[in-house]
Design an enzyme around this catalytic site. Structure first.
Site: not given
Ligand code: ADP
Ligand code: MG
Length: 398
Positions: A36, A201, A354, A378
């Site tokens: 990043r 998830k 990520g 996200g």
């Protein structure tokens, strides 16, 4: 969307830049993946070369509105200085005396990094007035604002959204590149358009599945979320990750996929372990034969091959979420196979998330062979879902 060029001549101007420096740190506070920070360099160098005074703000972790030294941006300032090959002064606060002093002492082309914006609880407050109050303080620091933290543009936060309304503002090169690349999957994607979804998830990714059922031609499911799908089909999943409360949602997705002609593929074989550990006993079994006292930690070789073929035969591929517990070498094969297939694909490939991006870098793949590796988790997911991202909308119509 306004770009840096739209801000005009920046010589001698103080430019406030929001970057995303939320990098992973180990126990010694050493940065384990500086992707990043590297991704922020083009914008910062562009502003330095334009002779602006470059004031950067960023967050690290979740200090929850308190000054906590373990969340200091100090390791980032050091790494940024190495990568830019010039001094980067870290101010010990964001809007306080030290920030003002550091900025007042700047010459054209200098870089100052302000301390973690999340040390102030107003930064990510749900209360518009609190954020506006903080953003007004940010605005006093500079003449213009450049939004370049793609990983945070889906957040309505003071340093992302509110300050952009108070200063002449524009998207930085990273944000511009992210939107440009990700749009290849959202606006008339070249078909077949395949989406590979994994990670831990289902509940994190319900929105994407929901939205992609109307857009993608194929959905390849792997990772921990896959077992909720297998369970929904009535199979035993042992101790594998399972979200019981999502079974109905998943059933509904499978039904809709059938009705709309979306090819939804589930693992045909899996790698199982007798415990959740790097040295667990390891076996490959059919996805329909997971023993009750074992857990599946990766997709199996047949699944990897099947998915690789589907990727090879696609014109657009978006991948989010590792296929298994790639942090354990014994369960990284599936994720590696997908990364390899993406690297070899002739279609346009996008990696978002990520952990997925870290997996690509840490497993030794050549980043330049991918169409686009997003810095956003996200944010890239929400963009692929087709949502309006507040930090983008505020930078003007596209
Ligand atoms: P991303 O950050 O790319 O969006 P996620 O955060 O959704 O990805 O998921 C990444 C995590 O999912 C990894 O830490 C990985 O270990 C975990 N994971 C993947 N497959 C499994 C599995 N079968 N069982 C348990 N965890 C898994
Ligand atoms: Mg993650």
């Amino acid at each position: 969307m306004r770009t840096i060029e739209d801000l005009g001549n920046l010589e001698g101007k103080t430019v406030l830049v929001r970057s995303d420096f939320n990098v992973p740190l180990d126990d010694q506070r050493v940065i384990t993946d500086d992707g990043r920070i590297r991704a922020a360099l083009p914008t910062l160098n562009k502003l330095i070369n334009a002779n602006a005074k470059v004031v950067v703000m960023a967050h690290l972790g979740r200090p929850k509105g308190q000054v906590k030294p373990e969340f200091s941006l100090a390791p980032v300032a050091d790494r940024l200085s190495e990568l830019l090959n010039r001094p980067v002064r870290l101010a010990s606060d964001t809007i306080g005396e030290d920030a003002h002093r550091a900025i007042a002492a700047m010459s054209n082309g200098d870089v100052v990094l302000l301390e973690n914006v999340r040390f102030d609880k107003r930064e990510d407050s749900k209360d518009d007035a609190q954020r506006a109050e903080l953003a007004a303080e940010y605005a006093k620091l500079a003449d213009a604002f450049v939004s370049d933290g793609f990983g945070v543009v889906h957040r309505k936060q003071a340093s992302v959204y509110d300050v952009a309304q108070l200063l002449p503002s524009a998207a930085g090169d990273l944000v511009f590149k992210e939107i440009d690349s990700l749009s290849k999957a959202t606006k008339n994607p070249a078909r077949p358009y395949t989406v590979v979804l994994g990670g831990s998830k289902v509940s994190d990714k319900l929105g994407v599945i929901d939205n992609l059922l109307g857009k993608a031609d194929r959905l390849l499911i792997g990772g921990g979320m896959g077992y909720t799908f297998l369970k929904a089909q009535g199979y035993e999943v042992g101790h594998s990750l399972l979200e019981e409360d999502q079974i109905d949602a998943v059933k509904n997705y499978m039904k809709r996929a059938q009705e709309t002609g979306v090819e939804l593929l589930l693992p045909v074989d899996v790698v199982i372990a007798d415990k959740f550990a790097p040295d667990a006993q390891r076996k490959v079994v059919s996805a329909t034969e997971i023993p009750a006292d074992w857990e599946a930690l990766d997709i199996g070789p047949k699944t990897a091959e099947l998915y690789a073929q589907k990727i090879a035969d696609s014109e657009t591929v978006a991948w989010n979420g590792p296929m298994g517990v790639f942090e354990f070498e014994a369960f990284a094969e599936g994720t590696k196979a997908i990364a390899q297939a993406m690297q070899d694909a002739h279609g346009f490939t996008i990696v978002g998330g990520g952990d997925s991006a870290s997996a690509v870098r840490n497993l030794g793949f050549d980043e330049s062979k991918f169409g686009h590796i997003s810095t956003g988790g996200g944010a890239s997911l929400e963009f692929l879902e087709g949502k309006t991202l507040p930090g983008i909308a505020v930078l003007g119509d596209e």
